[in-house]
Motif scaffolding. Structure first.
Motif, PDB file in Angstrom:
ATOM      1  N   LYS A 220      23.264  29.034  29.352  1.00 11.22           N
ATOM      2  CA  LYS A 220      22.035  29.117  30.300  1.00 11.22           C
ATOM      3  C   LYS A 220      21.015  30.302  29.754  1.00 11.22           C
ATOM      4  N   LYS A 221      21.600  31.302  29.608  1.00 18.29           N
ATOM      5  CA  LYS A 221      21.024  32.454  28.960  1.00 18.29           C
ATOM      6  C   LYS A 221      20.066  32.237  28.068  1.00 18.29           C
ATOM      7  N   GLU A 222      20.548  31.478  26.917  1.00 19.82           N
ATOM      8  CA  GLU A 222      19.848  31.080  25.584  1.00 19.82           C
ATOM      9  C   GLU A 222      18.676  30.209  25.807  1.00 19.82           C
ATOM     10  N   ARG A 223      19.038  29.377  26.711  1.00 17.53           N
ATOM     11  CA  ARG A 223      18.211  28.166  26.978  1.00 17.53           C
ATOM     12  C   ARG A 223      16.703  28.903  27.830  1.00 17.53           C
TER      13      ARG A 223
ATOM     14  N   LEU B 294      16.099  31.918  27.703  1.00 15.63           N
ATOM     15  CA  LEU B 294      15.074  32.642  26.759  1.00 15.63           C
ATOM     16  C   LEU B 294      14.210  31.770  25.906  1.00 15.63           C
ATOM     17  N   GLU B 295      14.707  30.695  25.461  1.00 18.41           N
ATOM     18  CA  GLU B 295      13.921  29.779  24.785  1.00 18.41           C
ATOM     19  C   GLU B 295      12.731  29.275  25.675  1.00 18.41           C
ATOM     20  N   LEU B 296      12.755  29.004  26.976  1.00 17.58           N
ATOM     21  CA  LEU B 296      11.831  28.649  27.644  1.00 17.58           C
ATOM     22  C   LEU B 296      10.729  29.787  28.026  1.00 17.58           C
TER      23      LEU B 296
ATOM     24  N   SER C 105      18.006  34.051  32.456  1.00 18.67           N
ATOM     25  CA  SER C 105      17.644  34.876  31.281  1.00 18.67           C
ATOM     26  C   SER C 105      18.321  36.260  31.473  1.00 18.67           C
TER      27      SER C 105
ATOM     28  N   ALA D 294      10.073  32.122  25.925  1.00 19.59           N
ATOM     29  CA  ALA D 294       9.359  32.416  24.813  1.00 19.59           C
ATOM     30  C   ALA D 294       8.159  31.322  24.706  1.00 19.59           C
ATOM     31  N   LEU D 295       8.113  30.405  25.570  1.00 11.84           N
ATOM     32  CA  LEU D 295       6.889  29.558  25.304  1.00 11.84           C
ATOM     33  C   LEU D 295       5.774  30.055  26.420  1.00 11.84           C
ATOM     34  N   ARG D 296       5.892  31.321  26.949  1.00 17.52           N
ATOM     35  CA  ARG D 296       5.107  31.983  27.813  1.00 17.52           C
ATOM     36  C   ARG D 296       4.720  31.131  28.824  1.00 17.52           C
TER      37      ARG D 296
ATOM     38  N   LYS E 123       5.608  39.065  29.794  1.00 14.00           N
ATOM     39  CA  LYS E 123       5.873  37.980  28.651  1.00 14.00           C
ATOM     40  C   LYS E 123       5.452  36.444  29.256  1.00 14.00           C
TER      41      LYS E 123
END
Length: 116
Positions: free
Chosen positions: A25-28, A30-32, A18, A34-36, A72
């Motif tokens: 890899k960074k985008e994936r 950050l998606e994870l 991240s 976002a799930l806290r 986060k």
């Protein structure tokens, strides 16, 4: 009927992705995030070490960035029960101690579903 909420536990590699430069890899990662998800104090320590040693970050930069990140996430402390469970996991499955500790801490935090 709503799907049950899944507790996601992240390994240090995902946290480091991240903050990295590899865009996919960074985008994936950050998606994870976002799930806290849940991370442990072990993950924070591993990330601190890698960011200092490999990325050359200053202690202040590491502290600032990881403090933001922890806000986060859901943070759990590694306890002696987790360490004992890690020994059992390592014995049974042959994983390294630190990988077994990630698994043990994730399980104690209620995380039992791997993500693809």
């Amino acid at each position: 009927m709503a799907e049950p909420e899944v507790a996601v536990f992240l390994d240090s590699n995902v946290v480091l992705y991240s903050m990295g430069t590899e865009q996919a890899k960074k985008e994936r990662a950050l998606e994870l995030i976002a799930l806290r998800p849940v991370i442990s104090t072990q993950v924070i320590n591993e990330c601190s070490h890698v960011l200092r040693r490999k990325a050359g970050w200053s202690p202040a930069q590491v502290a600032a960035e990881l403090t933001i990140l922890v806000g986060k996430l859901s943070l759990v402390e590694v306890g002696m029960g987790d360490i004992r469970n890690a020994w059992r996991i390592s014995e049974r499955y042959g994983y390294s101690h630190f990988d077994s500790l990630i698994i043990a801490t994730g399980l104690s935090a209620g995380c039992d579903t791997p993500l693809d």
